[in-house]
Design a protein around this motif. Structure first.
Motif, PDB file in Angstrom:
ATOM      1  N   PHE A 123      46.776  39.845  42.191  1.00  0.00           N
ATOM      2  CA  PHE A 123      46.778  40.070  43.536  1.00  0.00           C
ATOM      3  C   PHE A 123      45.250  39.994  43.929  1.00  0.00           C
ATOM      4  N   PHE A 124      45.321  39.367  45.292  1.00  0.00           N
ATOM      5  CA  PHE A 124      43.956  38.900  45.947  1.00  0.00           C
ATOM      6  C   PHE A 124      44.367  38.704  47.347  1.00  0.00           C
ATOM      7  N   PRO A 125      43.354  39.152  48.363  1.00  0.00           N
ATOM      8  CA  PRO A 125      43.189  39.022  49.650  1.00  0.00           C
ATOM      9  C   PRO A 125      43.403  37.309  50.084  1.00  0.00           C
ATOM     10  N   ALA A 126      43.660  37.144  51.448  1.00  0.00           N
ATOM     11  CA  ALA A 126      43.644  35.700  51.878  1.00  0.00           C
ATOM     12  C   ALA A 126      42.196  35.299  51.794  1.00  0.00           C
ATOM     13  N   ASP A 127      41.160  35.945  52.007  1.00  0.00           N
ATOM     14  CA  ASP A 127      39.693  35.297  52.118  1.00  0.00           C
ATOM     15  C   ASP A 127      39.341  35.291  50.546  1.00  0.00           C
ATOM     16  N   ARG A 128      40.025  35.168  49.566  1.00  0.00           N
ATOM     17  CA  ARG A 128      39.524  35.575  48.111  1.00  0.00           C
ATOM     18  C   ARG A 128      38.503  36.065  47.725  1.00  0.00           C
ATOM     19  N   SER A 129      38.059  37.143  48.318  1.00  0.00           N
ATOM     20  CA  SER A 129      36.962  38.095  48.229  1.00  0.00           C
ATOM     21  C   SER A 129      36.876  38.614  46.924  1.00  0.00           C
ATOM     22  N   TRP A 130      38.063  39.093  46.193  1.00  0.00           N
ATOM     23  CA  TRP A 130      38.233  39.541  45.192  1.00  0.00           C
ATOM     24  C   TRP A 130      39.482  39.025  44.572  1.00  0.00           C
ATOM     25  N   LEU A 131      39.636  39.359  43.156  1.00  0.00           N
ATOM     26  CA  LEU A 131      40.811  39.014  42.565  1.00  0.00           C
ATOM     27  C   LEU A 131      41.103  40.067  41.289  1.00  0.00           C
ATOM     28  N   VAL A 132      42.364  40.436  41.291  1.00  0.00           N
ATOM     29  CA  VAL A 132      42.792  41.430  40.476  1.00  0.00           C
ATOM     30  C   VAL A 132      43.750  40.827  39.486  1.00  0.00           C
ATOM     31  N   SER A 133      43.822  41.044  38.237  1.00  0.00           N
ATOM     32  CA  SER A 133      44.737  40.270  37.235  1.00  0.00           C
ATOM     33  C   SER A 133      44.730  41.081  36.045  1.00  0.00           C
ATOM     34  N   ALA A 134      45.890  41.273  35.547  1.00  0.00           N
ATOM     35  CA  ALA A 134      46.463  41.897  34.324  1.00  0.00           C
ATOM     36  C   ALA A 134      46.836  40.867  33.414  1.00  0.00           C
ATOM     37  N   LEU A 135      46.362  40.224  32.211  1.00  0.00           N
ATOM     38  CA  LEU A 135      47.005  39.526  31.499  1.00  0.00           C
ATOM     39  C   LEU A 135      47.977  39.999  30.824  1.00  0.00           C
ATOM     40  N   TRP A 136      48.907  38.955  30.223  1.00  0.00           N
ATOM     41  CA  TRP A 136      50.303  39.540  29.477  1.00  0.00           C
ATOM     42  C   TRP A 136      50.179  40.406  28.291  1.00  0.00           C
ATOM     43  N   ASP A 137      49.043  40.311  27.606  1.00  0.00           N
ATOM     44  CA  ASP A 137      49.052  41.108  26.421  1.00  0.00           C
ATOM     45  C   ASP A 137      48.045  42.226  26.652  1.00  0.00           C
ATOM     46  N   ASP A 138      47.680  42.436  27.768  1.00  0.00           N
ATOM     47  CA  ASP A 138      46.360  43.516  27.933  1.00  0.00           C
ATOM     48  C   ASP A 138      47.230  44.842  28.567  1.00  0.00           C
ATOM     49  N   THR A 139      46.416  45.860  28.232  1.00  0.00           N
ATOM     50  CA  THR A 139      46.884  47.169  28.582  1.00  0.00           C
ATOM     51  C   THR A 139      45.958  47.690  30.042  1.00  0.00           C
ATOM     52  N   TRP A 140      45.020  46.747  30.350  1.00  0.00           N
ATOM     53  CA  TRP A 140      44.313  47.225  31.270  1.00  0.00           C
ATOM     54  C   TRP A 140      44.212  46.075  32.168  1.00  0.00           C
ATOM     55  N   THR A 141      43.416  46.146  33.403  1.00  0.00           N
ATOM     56  CA  THR A 141      43.476  45.283  34.494  1.00  0.00           C
ATOM     57  C   THR A 141      42.190  44.641  34.723  1.00  0.00           C
ATOM     58  N   ASP A 142      41.957  43.429  35.061  1.00  0.00           N
ATOM     59  CA  ASP A 142      40.433  42.823  35.093  1.00  0.00           C
ATOM     60  C   ASP A 142      40.328  42.800  36.721  1.00  0.00           C
ATOM     61  N   ILE A 143      39.143  42.605  37.186  1.00  0.00           N
ATOM     62  CA  ILE A 143      38.969  42.272  38.488  1.00  0.00           C
ATOM     63  C   ILE A 143      37.691  41.707  38.731  1.00  0.00           C
ATOM     64  N   GLY A 144      37.433  40.638  39.577  1.00  0.00           N
ATOM     65  CA  GLY A 144      36.113  39.936  40.009  1.00  0.00           C
ATOM     66  C   GLY A 144      36.180  40.227  41.515  1.00  0.00           C
ATOM     67  N   ALA A 145      34.693  40.547  41.975  1.00  0.00           N
ATOM     68  CA  ALA A 145      34.598  40.824  43.236  1.00  0.00           C
ATOM     69  C   ALA A 145      32.963  40.912  43.466  1.00  0.00           C
ATOM     70  N   SER A 146      32.704  41.513  44.622  1.00  0.00           N
ATOM     71  CA  SER A 146      31.434  41.575  44.902  1.00  0.00           C
ATOM     72  C   SER A 146      30.764  42.962  44.231  1.00  0.00           C
ATOM     73  N   VAL A 147      29.421  42.739  44.167  1.00  0.00           N
ATOM     74  CA  VAL A 147      28.933  44.239  43.608  1.00  0.00           C
ATOM     75  C   VAL A 147      29.431  45.560  44.453  1.00  0.00           C
ATOM     76  N   ALA A 148      29.340  45.176  45.765  1.00  0.00           N
ATOM     77  CA  ALA A 148      29.892  46.319  46.759  1.00  0.00           C
ATOM     78  C   ALA A 148      31.196  47.019  46.394  1.00  0.00           C
ATOM     79  N   VAL A 149      32.225  45.945  46.073  1.00  0.00           N
ATOM     80  CA  VAL A 149      33.464  46.265  45.822  1.00  0.00           C
ATOM     81  C   VAL A 149      33.427  47.061  44.579  1.00  0.00           C
ATOM     82  N   LEU A 150      32.993  46.506  43.612  1.00  0.00           N
ATOM     83  CA  LEU A 150      33.059  47.134  42.203  1.00  0.00           C
ATOM     84  C   LEU A 150      32.447  48.697  42.332  1.00  0.00           C
ATOM     85  N   THR A 151      31.156  48.501  43.048  1.00  0.00           N
ATOM     86  CA  THR A 151      30.523  49.941  43.045  1.00  0.00           C
ATOM     87  C   THR A 151      31.520  50.896  43.853  1.00  0.00           C
TER      88      THR A 151
END
Length: 249
Positions: free
Chosen positions: A194-222
């Protein structure tokens, strides 16, 4: 010869099956103009006799389709809505296998031991909402064949290793309410992507992973890292994304 059942009742263009579920039941079709309708049962429907004849990929349909739920309509995404992501991830074990290398910072999160799924996932969504201007979110549900995709008859988009997702434009409330179970845990509800319309971050869990990955700004990760219920950590783009203590399935 084209069957009447395969001709759009609105514009007269040929129809393409959206999904095969019940081989003896009704079939939903879509035309090139994006109109969607229901055809007759398979027994009287000759043009597409084999379920293997149609592939659900990022090119079908070419126009937005609306589906109904909760008393309103929702837009089903197409290839253009994920073109910024499709084909831009990397091979291997790093976070960029799930998240394109276009973000300022990267991280992972997973449910902490002893914390209920609903508390963990609510914390994730609440923190993302606090960092994101009000706007639609795209919710992607991976079609594993064993997990809920919310709209089973909707067209798919293809991502990563030709994995099929149902992509719906909705919001954070629907991310927490629509699904029943996901591949990371029987009680979880969050979309797989899932991600917002402005694509400011992306959350994605791959098929064989038991965790979730995220790409975003430093502020969001903080912000995510400050909440112990989220259980987020930073990762470098080229390091193994598997969190300490977890294993790949």
């Amino acid at each position: 010869m084209t069957s009447l059942a395969a001709t759009c009742p609105t514009c007269g263009r040929p129809g393409t099956p959206i999904v095969y579920r019940d081989l003896d039941g009704p079939i939903d079709l879509v035309c090139s103009e994006g109109h969607q309708w229901r055809a007759a049962g398979r027994a009287g429907w000759a043009p597409y006799a084999s379920p293997t004849a149609v592939e659900h990929d990022a090119t079908t349909p070419t126009e937005p389709i609306d589906v109904s739920k909760d008393g309103r309509t929702w837009r089903i995404g197409t290839a253009s809505d994920v073109a910024w992501l499709a084909g831009r991830t990397t091979q291997g074990l790093s976070v960029t296998a799930a998240i394109p290398p276009v973000f300022e910072a990267y991280g992972t999160f997973h449910r902490p031991e002893g914390v209920e799924y609903h508390a963990h996932e609510r914390a994730v969504i609440d923190e993302l909402v606090s960092c994101t201007p009000d706007q639609p979110w795209w919710l992607g549900f991976l079609d594993t064949g064993a997990h809920d995709v919310v709209f089973p008859r909707a067209a798919r988009v293809s991502l990563y290793g030709d994995w099929s997702y149902v992509l719906v434009q909705a919001g954070p409330e629907q991310a927490l309410a629509w699904r029943v179970g996901h591949m990371r845990g029987g009680d979880g509800v969050l979309p797989d992507l899932f991600f917002p319309a402005d694509r400011s971050w992306l959350v994605s869990a791959l098929w064989d992973d038991t965790w979730t990955d995220i790409g975003a700004s430093v502020a969001v990760l903080t912000t995510l890292r400050r909440n112990p219920l989220v259980n987020a950590r930073l990762v470098e783009p080229d390091e193994d994304a598997c969190p300490p203590g977890l294993m790949r399935d």
